[in-house]
Design a protein around this motif. Structure first.
Motif, PDB file in Angstrom:
ATOM      1  N   ARG A   1       0.194   5.880   1.730  1.00  0.00           N
ATOM      2  CA  ARG A   1       0.329   6.366   3.109  1.00  0.00           C
ATOM      3  C   ARG A   1       1.670   5.920   3.693  1.00  0.00           C
ATOM      4  O   ARG A   1       2.019   4.743   3.668  1.00  0.00           O
ATOM      5  CB  ARG A   1      -0.804   5.824   3.961  1.00  0.00           C
ATOM      6  N   GLY A   2       2.415   6.884   4.181  1.00  0.00           N
ATOM      7  CA  GLY A   2       3.700   6.620   4.797  1.00  0.00           C
ATOM      8  C   GLY A   2       4.865   6.566   3.837  1.00  0.00           C
ATOM      9  O   GLY A   2       6.002   6.286   4.239  1.00  0.00           O
ATOM     10  N   TYR A   3       4.629   6.856   2.565  1.00  0.00           N
ATOM     11  CA  TYR A   3       5.734   6.787   1.603  1.00  0.00           C
ATOM     12  C   TYR A   3       6.704   7.942   1.814  1.00  0.00           C
ATOM     13  O   TYR A   3       6.298   9.076   2.095  1.00  0.00           O
ATOM     14  CB  TYR A   3       5.202   6.819   0.164  1.00  0.00           C
ATOM     15  N   ASN A   4       8.020   7.679   1.669  1.00  0.00           N
ATOM     16  CA  ASN A   4       9.040   8.726   1.722  1.00  0.00           C
ATOM     17  C   ASN A   4      10.157   8.355   0.733  1.00  0.00           C
ATOM     18  O   ASN A   4      10.230   7.227   0.246  1.00  0.00           O
ATOM     19  CB  ASN A   4       9.599   8.891   3.139  1.00  0.00           C
ATOM     20  N   THR A   5      11.018   9.318   0.466  1.00  0.00           N
ATOM     21  CA  THR A   5      12.047   9.128  -0.560  1.00  0.00           C
ATOM     22  C   THR A   5      13.409   8.752   0.012  1.00  0.00           C
ATOM     23  O   THR A   5      14.400   8.779  -0.710  1.00  0.00           O
ATOM     24  CB  THR A   5      12.193  10.416  -1.385  1.00  0.00           C
TER      25      THR A   5
ATOM     26  N   LYS B   1      16.733   3.464   5.556  1.00  0.00           N
ATOM     27  CA  LYS B   1      16.271   4.502   6.488  1.00  0.00           C
ATOM     28  C   LYS B   1      14.780   4.794   6.354  1.00  0.00           C
ATOM     29  O   LYS B   1      14.191   5.391   7.235  1.00  0.00           O
ATOM     30  CB  LYS B   1      17.046   5.790   6.256  1.00  0.00           C
ATOM     31  N   SER B   2      14.186   4.386   5.228  1.00  0.00           N
ATOM     32  CA  SER B   2      12.778   4.755   4.972  1.00  0.00           C
ATOM     33  C   SER B   2      11.803   3.976   5.832  1.00  0.00           C
ATOM     34  O   SER B   2      10.688   4.418   6.093  1.00  0.00           O
ATOM     35  CB  SER B   2      12.444   4.529   3.500  1.00  0.00           C
ATOM     36  N   GLY B   3      12.196   2.792   6.253  1.00  0.00           N
ATOM     37  CA  GLY B   3      11.280   1.958   7.026  1.00  0.00           C
ATOM     38  C   GLY B   3      10.247   1.257   6.167  1.00  0.00           C
ATOM     39  O   GLY B   3       9.292   0.688   6.697  1.00  0.00           O
ATOM     40  N   LEU B   4      10.393   1.316   4.875  1.00  0.00           N
ATOM     41  CA  LEU B   4       9.434   0.700   3.958  1.00  0.00           C
ATOM     42  C   LEU B   4       9.991  -0.611   3.398  1.00  0.00           C
ATOM     43  O   LEU B   4      11.196  -0.809   3.311  1.00  0.00           O
ATOM     44  CB  LEU B   4       9.116   1.652   2.807  1.00  0.00           C
ATOM     45  N   GLN B   5       9.077  -1.484   2.972  1.00  0.00           N
ATOM     46  CA  GLN B   5       9.455  -2.745   2.313  1.00  0.00           C
ATOM     47  C   GLN B   5       9.049  -2.654   0.848  1.00  0.00           C
ATOM     48  O   GLN B   5       7.871  -2.478   0.547  1.00  0.00           O
ATOM     49  CB  GLN B   5       8.750  -3.928   2.986  1.00  0.00           C
ATOM     50  N   TYR B   6      10.041  -2.756  -0.039  1.00  0.00           N
ATOM     51  CA  TYR B   6       9.770  -2.560  -1.464  1.00  0.00           C
ATOM     52  C   TYR B   6       9.446  -3.863  -2.189  1.00  0.00           C
ATOM     53  O   TYR B   6       8.930  -3.828  -3.304  1.00  0.00           O
ATOM     54  CB  TYR B   6      10.963  -1.867  -2.133  1.00  0.00           C
ATOM     55  N   MET B   7       9.750  -5.000  -1.601  1.00  0.00           N
ATOM     56  CA  MET B   7       9.342  -6.277  -2.184  1.00  0.00           C
ATOM     57  C   MET B   7       7.929  -6.601  -1.705  1.00  0.00           C
ATOM     58  O   MET B   7       7.488  -6.117  -0.652  1.00  0.00           O
ATOM     59  CB  MET B   7      10.308  -7.384  -1.749  1.00  0.00           C
ATOM     60  N   PRO B   8       7.179  -7.428  -2.433  1.00  0.00           N
ATOM     61  CA  PRO B   8       5.826  -7.787  -1.992  1.00  0.00           C
ATOM     62  C   PRO B   8       5.860  -8.513  -0.654  1.00  0.00           C
ATOM     63  O   PRO B   8       6.890  -9.062  -0.243  1.00  0.00           O
ATOM     64  CB  PRO B   8       5.334  -8.715  -3.107  1.00  0.00           C
ATOM     65  N   ASP B   9       4.733  -8.512   0.013  1.00  0.00           N
ATOM     66  CA  ASP B   9       4.614  -9.197   1.296  1.00  0.00           C
ATOM     67  C   ASP B   9       4.929 -10.688   1.115  1.00  0.00           C
ATOM     68  O   ASP B   9       4.445 -11.342   0.183  1.00  0.00           O
ATOM     69  CB  ASP B   9       3.202  -9.043   1.854  1.00  0.00           C
TER      70      ASP B   9
ATOM     71  N   LEU C   1       0.807  -1.231   0.000  1.00  0.00           N
ATOM     72  CA  LEU C   1       0.000   0.000   0.000  1.00  0.00           C
ATOM     73  C   LEU C   1       0.837   1.276   0.000  1.00  0.00           C
ATOM     74  O   LEU C   1       0.512   2.216  -0.736  1.00  0.00           O
ATOM     75  CB  LEU C   1      -0.941  -0.016   1.210  1.00  0.00           C
ATOM     76  N   PRO C   2       1.920   1.399   0.770  1.00  0.00           N
ATOM     77  CA  PRO C   2       2.668   2.659   0.767  1.00  0.00           C
ATOM     78  C   PRO C   2       3.274   3.001  -0.606  1.00  0.00           C
ATOM     79  O   PRO C   2       3.588   4.157  -0.870  1.00  0.00           O
ATOM     80  CB  PRO C   2       3.762   2.419   1.812  1.00  0.00           C
ATOM     81  N   LEU C   3       3.441   1.992  -1.444  1.00  0.00           N
ATOM     82  CA  LEU C   3       4.088   2.232  -2.741  1.00  0.00           C
ATOM     83  C   LEU C   3       3.085   2.475  -3.873  1.00  0.00           C
ATOM     84  O   LEU C   3       3.478   2.766  -5.003  1.00  0.00           O
ATOM     85  CB  LEU C   3       4.976   1.025  -3.111  1.00  0.00           C
ATOM     86  N   ARG C   4       1.806   2.372  -3.583  1.00  0.00           N
ATOM     87  CA  ARG C   4       0.802   2.537  -4.624  1.00  0.00           C
ATOM     88  C   ARG C   4       0.551   4.011  -4.932  1.00  0.00           C
ATOM     89  O   ARG C   4       0.669   4.867  -4.048  1.00  0.00           O
ATOM     90  CB  ARG C   4      -0.518   1.867  -4.204  1.00  0.00           C
ATOM     91  N   ASN C   5       0.206   4.259  -6.165  1.00  0.00           N
ATOM     92  CA  ASN C   5      -0.119   5.619  -6.590  1.00  0.00           C
ATOM     93  C   ASN C   5      -1.515   5.980  -6.105  1.00  0.00           C
ATOM     94  O   ASN C   5      -2.423   5.154  -6.134  1.00  0.00           O
ATOM     95  CB  ASN C   5      -0.036   5.696  -8.115  1.00  0.00           C
ATOM     96  N   ALA C   6      -1.705   7.256  -5.671  1.00  0.00           N
ATOM     97  CA  ALA C   6      -3.003   7.684  -5.121  1.00  0.00           C
ATOM     98  C   ALA C   6      -3.484   8.942  -5.832  1.00  0.00           C
ATOM     99  O   ALA C   6      -3.461  10.045  -5.259  1.00  0.00           O
ATOM    100  CB  ALA C   6      -2.894   7.911  -3.624  1.00  0.00           C
TER     101      ALA C   6
END
Length: 488
Positions: free
Chosen positions: A463-467, A472-480, A446-451
């Motif tokens: 929601r929660g996306y950062n560059t 450091k971003s705290g995001l997971q770029y691979m699928p669950d 969800l954080p990587l989807r376009n809105a």
């Protein structure tokens, strides 16, 4: 002879002695087969080839026409010099040499169904000609020659029909089908039941790879005999035989040795044997052209001498084996690719030149180089891809022959460049992962989807996306569920 003992021909009404009446009647029936019903005046009405009846002479038809000597001056020398026996056959020792299986079978007259596969001029049809002459010596063998360039399925059916009748008298029919790859795979099925039942023994000849040009059912019934290019010594021996047997010429080492008989320089024959690329047909027919060109006028006492310059004047090396749509096309481009991969710049340049000399499309080569830059050089030298693309654009702009040096520069650069298949291998692993995934492919986090709409924002898209960097971003770029999968 007494008139009362003569017999009247029922067709033309003329009288003949009993010992010749049958022969005469057969000829009359043949001549009138397409004419009106027999009558006493039929001899005046018969026409042959739309000529008037007066041109026919029944008495002359009772005598055989005088034999005509075949004219050979217009027959290609390669056809005239075909071997008539295994002893005259030159080359292909691995197939037809002493103690080989095929030679023993031919000598025992136990000829199997087989496919001769080899380049032009290597002796496929000549070997079939040897088998044909062997069949003439045997009363129980019959040889039929067809060419797929001129024959069709109906011709094959006619051969099979006659072969079935011959089989009743214990005569085996051998069908030689030249250029068999010209038949499509549906037409090739015509041979299958008759080879299977033994009605015919089939010998095919092809320059194309049987694995691609012939169907598997036909290949399972025929043994593939691979014939190779003739080497220079083989071609030289063939030329020597032609010079001595056909032209009764002397072979000399220098022009000073020229006599009243026809002659040819030994170095000329050797040059011709070396330049013909293993094709005996090209060598023989080139030799024939040279002798025809130097043939003196009728009544002239000038002797015929063939020098190297005489042959070089009218012969060019434009026959290099390179089929742009056949197996050799893929063999050579693949070999160039592998030479670059192994960093052998010398071999890579050679195979490139072979392709260009054979008439290959430079754009095809350039496209392969672009692919090669990404596949084998990759990130070890990213500039290689730029050079390959520039090379392809240059080939589009200036074409052959000007672009040959551009291709050569690109090929040598890539052969000398450092190699890395890291990206290529990672790509293959990624493809495999996707193709072998069970069930539905995982969704985009969800954080990587376009809105772009309010509804998507309310659903949590983006929601929660950062560059920031992934660490450091705290995001997971691979699928669950794939967080630990690594392709590199």
């Amino acid at each position: 002879m007494n008139k009362s003992t003569e017999v009247t021909c029922p067709v033309c009404g003329r009288s003949f002695s009993p010992d010749v009446i049958q022969q005469h009647a057969d000829r009359c029936l043949f001549l009138t087969s397409s004419a009106s019903p027999p009558s006493n005046s039929i001899a005046k009405k018969i026409k042959l080839d739309h000529r008037p009846a007066k041109s026919l002479d029944f008495d002359n038809h009772d005598k055989p026409p005088p034999a005509k000597k075949p004219k050979t001056e217009n027959v290609p020398l390669a056809e005239q010099m075909r071997p008539k026996s295994l002893e005259e056959y030159i080359g292909q020792c691995h197939v037809i040499g002493d103690n080989t299986l095929l030679r023993q079978l031919i000598l025992k007259r136990e000829i199997p169904s087989m496919i001769f596969w080899g380049p032009p001029g290597c002796g496929k049809t000549s070997l079939a000609n040897v088998i044909s002459n062997i069949c003439k010596e045997e009363s129980n063998l019959r040889f039929v020659k067809l060419s797929a360039t001129m024959s069709g399925v109906n011709d094959v059916k006619e051969v099979v029909k006659v072969a079935k009748n011959e089989a009743k008298f214990d005569r085996k029919t051998i069908l030689f089908m030249d250029e068999v790859h010209r038949f499509n795979k549906l037409q090739q099925d015509t041979f299958l039941p008759h080879i299977e039942s033994g009605v015919i023994v089939m010998i095919g000849a092809t320059t194309e790879n049987p694995s691609f040009s012939l169907n598997s059912a036909l290949l399972s019934r025929c043994r593939v005999i691979v014939l190779e290019k003739l080497n220079s010594d083989n071609v030289m021996n063939i030329l020597l035989r032609a010079v001595t047997e056909k032209y009764s010429a002397d072979i000399v080492d220098c022009a000073d040795e020229v006599s009243s008989r026809p002659s040819i320089d030994r170095k000329t024959l050797q040059w011709l044997a070396d330049i013909c690329d293993g094709d005996a047909r090209i060598a023989l027919n080139s030799l024939q052209i040279s002798f025809q060109m130097k043939q003196p006028r009728t009544g002239s006492s000038k002797s015929v001498h063939i020098s190297l310059e005489d042959i070089q004047e009218g012969i060019k090396r434009s026959h290099l084996l390179y089929d742009r749509k056949g197996e050799e096309h893929y063999n050579i481009i693949s070999t160039m690719h592998k030479s670059i991969r192994a960093s052998d710049d010398n071999a890579a340049l050679y195979w490139l030149t072979r392709m260009l000399t054979g008439g290959e499309d430079p754009l095809y080569i350039a496209r392969r180089l672009v692919r090669l830059a990404g596949e084998d050089i990759g990130l070890a030298d990213p500039r290689a891809l730029q050079i390959a693309v520039s090379c392809m654009q240059a080939c589009q702009l200036i074409g052959m022959p000007e672009c040959d040096v551009v291709l050569a520069e690109c090929v040598v650069y890539m052969a000398r460049a450092p190699k890395s298949t890291e990206v290529y291998v990672a790509l293959q692993r990624c493809k495999k992962n996707i193709s072998e995934h069970k069930g539905a492919l995982p969704s985009v986090p969800l954080p990587l989807r376009n809105a772009p709409t309010k509804l998507m924002t309310e659903l949590g898209y983006g929601r929660g996306y950062n560059t920031a960097h992934k660490n450091k971003s705290g995001l997971q770029y691979m699928p669950d569920g794939m967080e630990s999968v690594v392709f590199f």
